[in-house]
Design a protein around this motif. Sequence first.
Motif, mmCIF file in Angstrom:
data_model
loop_
_atom_site.group_PDB
_atom_site.id
_atom_site.type_symbol
_atom_site.label_atom_id
_atom_site.label_comp_id
_atom_site.label_asym_id
_atom_site.label_seq_id
_atom_site.Cartn_x
_atom_site.Cartn_y
_atom_site.Cartn_z
ATOM 1 N N UNK A 180 56.982 -102.345 53.508
ATOM 2 C CA UNK A 180 58.155 -103.219 53.569
ATOM 3 C C UNK A 180 59.439 -102.400 53.433
ATOM 4 N N UNK A 181 59.449 -101.457 52.504
ATOM 5 C CA UNK A 181 60.639 -100.613 52.314
ATOM 6 C C UNK A 181 60.886 -99.756 53.550
ATOM 7 N N UNK A 182 59.824 -99.158 54.089
ATOM 8 C CA UNK A 182 59.982 -98.345 55.299
ATOM 9 C C UNK A 182 60.451 -99.183 56.476
ATOM 10 N N UNK A 183 59.967 -100.416 56.578
ATOM 11 C CA UNK A 183 60.394 -101.302 57.656
ATOM 12 C C UNK A 183 61.884 -101.611 57.543
ATOM 13 N N UNK A 242 50.873 -101.447 46.525
ATOM 14 C CA UNK A 242 51.792 -100.317 46.709
ATOM 15 C C UNK A 242 51.979 -100.024 48.192
ATOM 16 N N UNK A 243 50.893 -100.039 48.951
ATOM 17 C CA UNK A 243 50.984 -99.793 50.390
ATOM 18 C C UNK A 243 51.808 -100.870 51.093
ATOM 19 N N UNK A 244 51.582 -102.122 50.708
ATOM 20 C CA UNK A 244 52.337 -103.220 51.313
ATOM 21 C C UNK A 244 53.824 -103.083 50.992
ATOM 22 N N UNK A 245 54.126 -102.773 49.732
ATOM 23 C CA UNK A 245 55.528 -102.635 49.334
ATOM 24 C C UNK A 245 56.170 -101.423 50.005
ATOM 25 N N UNK A 268 42.128 -100.638 43.164
ATOM 26 C CA UNK A 268 42.242 -100.866 44.600
ATOM 27 C C UNK A 268 43.340 -101.875 44.906
ATOM 28 N N UNK A 269 43.458 -102.913 44.068
ATOM 29 C CA UNK A 269 44.497 -103.919 44.275
ATOM 30 C C UNK A 269 45.890 -103.342 44.108
ATOM 31 N N UNK A 270 46.051 -102.446 43.125
ATOM 32 C CA UNK A 270 47.358 -101.816 42.913
ATOM 33 C C UNK A 270 47.723 -100.935 44.095
ATOM 34 N N UNK A 271 46.744 -100.218 44.630
ATOM 35 C CA UNK A 271 47.012 -99.372 45.790
ATOM 36 C C UNK A 271 47.376 -100.216 47.007
ATOM 37 N N UNK A 272 46.694 -101.344 47.172
ATOM 38 C CA UNK A 272 46.993 -102.234 48.294
ATOM 39 C C UNK A 272 48.409 -102.775 48.179
ATOM 40 N N UNK A 288 61.301 -108.060 52.047
ATOM 41 C CA UNK A 288 61.170 -107.136 50.931
ATOM 42 C C UNK A 288 61.691 -107.769 49.633
ATOM 43 N N UNK A 289 62.793 -108.492 49.718
ATOM 44 C CA UNK A 289 63.339 -109.162 48.535
ATOM 45 C C UNK A 289 62.368 -110.223 48.032
ATOM 46 N N UNK A 290 61.749 -110.957 48.949
ATOM 47 C CA UNK A 290 60.767 -111.967 48.563
ATOM 48 C C UNK A 290 59.561 -111.327 47.892
ATOM 49 N N UNK A 291 59.086 -110.216 48.424
ATOM 50 C CA UNK A 291 57.971 -109.492 47.789
ATOM 51 C C UNK A 291 58.331 -109.043 46.383
#
Length: 105
Positions: free
Chosen positions: A43-46, A37-40, A31-35, A86-89
Amino acid sequence: MEINNQFITPMKPWTMGDLGTQRNERPQESQGALLFKDIFDNAVNNVKITQADVENKQYLLATGQLEDAHSLPIAESKAAISLNMMITLRNKALSAYTELIKMGG
């Protein structure tokens, strides 16, 4: 002497399919990996969306169709902030990965 077999269950051999490590099969993501992945992904889409907005406003300014000239610097600032985030992430993820590698080795 009689042996009570009701509590004894025969063992079955393990196969690679039981372990979920067959070739070309990805392990299930936690679940943490999916979370993450969704956040990243967000960020890329943004970054993509804000950069497309900047390019659109630059085109409108170049063709004389941009009515409010202040919207272009605002869009450029939004794009820069989303790229920096995104770079910070990415940097934090790499830092966490290297710390995990240090712990394991």
